[in-house]
Design an enzyme around this catalytic site. Structure first.
Site, short mmCIF file in Angstrom:
data_model
loop_
_atom_site.label_atom_id
_atom_site.label_comp_id
_atom_site.label_asym_id
_atom_site.label_seq_id
_atom_site.Cartn_x
_atom_site.Cartn_y
_atom_site.Cartn_z
N ASP A 162 26.18 4.29 27.09
CA ASP A 162 25.28 3.14 27.17
C ASP A 162 26.04 1.86 26.85
O ASP A 162 26.62 1.71 25.78
CB ASP A 162 24.12 3.32 26.19
CG ASP A 162 22.96 2.38 26.48
OD1 ASP A 162 23.18 1.35 27.14
OD2 ASP A 162 21.84 2.70 26.06
N SER A 168 13.56 2.64 26.84
CA SER A 168 14.27 1.43 26.42
C SER A 168 13.41 0.63 25.44
O SER A 168 12.97 1.17 24.42
CB SER A 168 14.67 0.61 27.64
OG SER A 168 15.60 -0.39 27.28
N HIS A 221 22.88 3.95 30.44
CA HIS A 221 21.55 3.62 29.95
C HIS A 221 20.47 4.06 30.94
O HIS A 221 20.52 3.72 32.13
CB HIS A 221 21.45 2.11 29.72
CG HIS A 221 20.17 1.69 29.07
ND1 HIS A 221 19.83 2.04 27.79
CD2 HIS A 221 19.13 0.93 29.54
CE1 HIS A 221 18.66 1.51 27.49
NE2 HIS A 221 18.21 0.85 28.54
#
Length: 685
Positions: free
Chosen positions: A238, A117, A305
């Protein structure tokens, strides 16, 4: 010397056996360790959380000997490290990571890096700003390389996230938010003109590492382009990252206030793909350079995600992470690696990490190693023979004298008292003088001194074979089976010119084929299809069968028929000019015909263009029995314009064409060099 060769071969055999053994049979200390790995966690996580520790343990189990380091902002407190994922100045955190990694000895030879991330863009900032020690492969999972256009939603029990969210409500582009709130420092919303203007004015992180300011930092592009691979993974479901394509450097188009709600973009709500964006087209940070050599990879993972399933893991682990270190991580090895990756990708579209690319790379390495070993052995054997020859020469010189108690044995006594000895061993230099090459030279010199001999053409119509011979049995025969004469060097191009169809047919058959093998087939082909109109309608199977003894018969047959058909559609005209498929060759009237390469073009320029090199030659020369008009090629032809003959400007690559020009220039009284051209005039003698 012989003992040295035996020892060298023994070491080589032991090395091959060791490399061919299974990994389980080789002691662990002999196996190369994997490249070290550095991990930077994402928002809401910490360097040594339960999930990160489990992930690192699995990697170490899968790749024995792997060194893994997890970047932390506070080594003493895991909770403080997690808090700094929400609160802190990103530039300070990146600098702290630079100092932290520079102090770890295991990383000094280079390492691979994984960013989860927001940790992905933080590691990219490390590469662009510091990169000491260097990163080899950078892998980012769901990272926000072009920022986020909306703040991520917080979980119901995530107190730190909610505190950061409340602070962001006071303003994203305030001085406080841009220096204390991590998410605000990569917030970028091009759809809001006012917000984007504030972003360009206040932001000093994502704007800086993407080179979006008024000035660009060339070091950023240089450092990022030095990566072996930059792998970006996006999650197809996501919803945390907005837009999710930011993981692939995609971004919404920048809108101006005067453009209204829809703006000029026909799809304002669809992110602009990387390869259409200015950051790529202007190559502001080196992405385009990476892409040109196949080092920029965009992979898709299925899930939400940071849902990294086994299929997603296989895209990375074992290909870019956990690869063994060769110990050749220096500048030269890096340059060779980058050059090979670029060549492989541009020629085949393959990456080194792909299965086919890996097989091709290993094949090339094996062939290179085999060539090196073969050349080394040849040099060693040559050196041994040279030493033996020198020793034999010394023995021969000293063999005529032998001391025995102060008395010298006379030559007559030696001959009577010793058996007949074997003749002395010839040295390498003497052996070479008796080779067929020198014998051919002697025959050539002897034939040239006997004066001009009229050539004889013999035709066997039944077999379709033409032989050009000399009445002198001692005359040397050239590679095309044609006898050399005072005004005829012995190449088939001299015999068929100015018939362009037959010239191109002959050059096609002579490519990668010896003349003595090609010429019989060439005459049979002319007997069956004498011109381009006949060959254009030839049966492919019949022509392929005829060309089979030469090899590459399928390709040659198709090219010859295509060439003939094109010559029918576009008749040969010396006034035309077409670009050649070989970029090293000039534009010529034959460049449009299929199968015409540098060899054919050089032959045309030497033997056909403006009368060819035959202009100025006088005397009897062979002629083709299939075309009596060929004789005109050897008549003195004067151009209306006083210009330099075309053949005098040709610098061919083919060795026979070079040899012909050496001979032809000698007729003009000059010494010609294949690399430098005319170098001097011939001496009078």
């Amino acid at each position: 010397m012989r003992a040295f060769i035996a020892g060298w071969l023994l070491v080589l055999a032991a090395s091959v056996v060791t490399l061919a053994s299974y990994a389980e049979a080789v002691p662990f200390s002999m196996l190369p360790k994997p490249h070290p790995l550095v991990i930077w966690h994402g928002l809401g996580d910490s360097a040594h959380s339960e999930g990160m520790e489990s992930f690192m343990s699995q990697l170490k189990e899968a790749f024995p000997g792997l060194y893994v380091h997890s970047v932390t902002q506070d080594a003493t407190s895991d909770s403080e490290d997690r808090r700094q994922g929400f609160f802190g100045h990103v530039n300070d955190q990146v600098q702290q990571a630079c100092d932290q990694l520079a102090q770890i000895d295991e990383l000094q030879g280079g390492f691979d890096a994984i960013g989860f991330s927001q940790g992905g863009q933080f590691l990219r900032a490390y590469v662009q700003r510091c990169n000491t020690p260097k990163v080899r492969n950078l892998i980012t999972f769901g990272s926000q390389h072009m920022g986020i256009a909306d703040l991520p939603a917080c979980g119901p029990t995530d107190l730190l996230c909610r505190v950061a969210e409340a602070a962001l409500r006071g303003g994203i582009y305030t001085d406080y938010a841009q220096s204390h709130l991590v998410s605000a420092q990569y917030y970028r919303n091009p759809k809001d003109p006012k917000a984007f203007a504030a972003y360009l004015d206040k932001n000093d992180f994502i704007k800086d590492i993407n080179n979006e300011g008024t000035t660009t930092n060339a070091t950023y592009a240089k450092n990022l382009a030095s990566l072996e691979n930059f792998v970006m993974l996006m999650f197809d479901k996501d919803t945390t990252v907005e837009p999710k394509q930011s993981s692939w450097f995609a971004s919404y188009s920048v809108r101006n206030q005067s453009e209204g709600e829809a703006g000029r973009d026909p799809n304002p709500n669809e992110p602009t793909p990387l390869r259409q964006s200015s950051i790529y087209l202007d190559d502001r940070i080196g992405l385009r350079k990476l892409d040109r050599r196949g080092a920029l990879k965009m992979e898709l993972c299925h899930g939400i995600h940071m849902q990294i399933d086994p299929a997603c893991q296989l895209k990375v682990f074992g290909k870019y992470v956990g690869t063994p270190s060769t110990g050749l991580d220096n500048a030269v090895a890096t340059w060779i690696d980058h050059a090979w990756r670029w060549m492989l990708y541009t020629t085949t579209g393959l990456h080194v990490e792909d299965t086919a690319g890996l097989i091709l790379t290993q094949t090339v390495l094996f062939l290179a190693l085999f060539s090196v070993i073969r050349v080394s052995l040849a040099l060693i054997v040559h050196a041994v023979r040279f030493v033996d020859d020198e020793q034999g020469t010394e023995d021969a010189k000293s063999g005529s004298r032998r001391a025995d108690g102060g008395c010298v044995m006379t030559a007559r006594k030696q001959r009577s008292s010793t058996p007949a000895a074997a003749p002395p061993r010839r040295s390498g230099r003497i052996r070479h003088q008796t080779s067929p090459y020198f014998a051919a030279k002697v025959a050539r010199r002897s034939s040239n001194t006997q004066g001009a001999v009229k050539p004889v053409v013999k035709v066997d119509k039944g077999k379709g074979v033409v032989k050009v011979e000399s009445e002198d049995p001692g005359e040397v025969v050239r590679v095309h089976g044609l006898a050399r004469q005072p005004n005829f060097y012995g190449l088939i191009q001299e015999l068929v010119c100015p018939n362009v169809f037959r010239l191109l047919t002959a050059t096609c058959l002579l490519n990668q084929t010896k003349g003595r093998a090609a010429m019989p087939v060439f005459w049979q082909l002319l007997e069956r299809w004498p011109d381009e109109s006949a060959l254009a309608n030839a049966d492919l199977a019949e022509l392929t069968t005829l060309l089979q003894p030469l090899g590459l018969h399928n390709i040659r047959a198709r090219r010859l028929i295509a060439m003939a058909q094109t010559m029918v559609q576009i008749p040969y005209d010396e006034a035309n000019s077409f670009k050649s498929r070989d970029r090293s060759a000039p534009d010529t009237p034959i460049g449009v015909y299929p199968g015409v390469g540098r060899y054919a073009i050089d032959s045309w320029r030497i033997f056909v263009c403006r009368g060819g090199a035959a202009v100025g030659l006088h005397g009897d020369v062979p002629t083709s029995p299939f075309d009596t008009s060929v004789r005109e090629c050897y008549k003195p032809i004067k151009s209306e314009v006083d210009e330099k003959p075309e053949w005098m400007s040709v610098m061919p690559l083919d060795k026979e064409l070079r040899a012909y020009l050496v001979w032809r220039w000698a007729k003009e009284g000059h010494v010609w060099d294949p690399h430098r051209g005319v170098v001097s005039a011939l001496p009078p003698e």
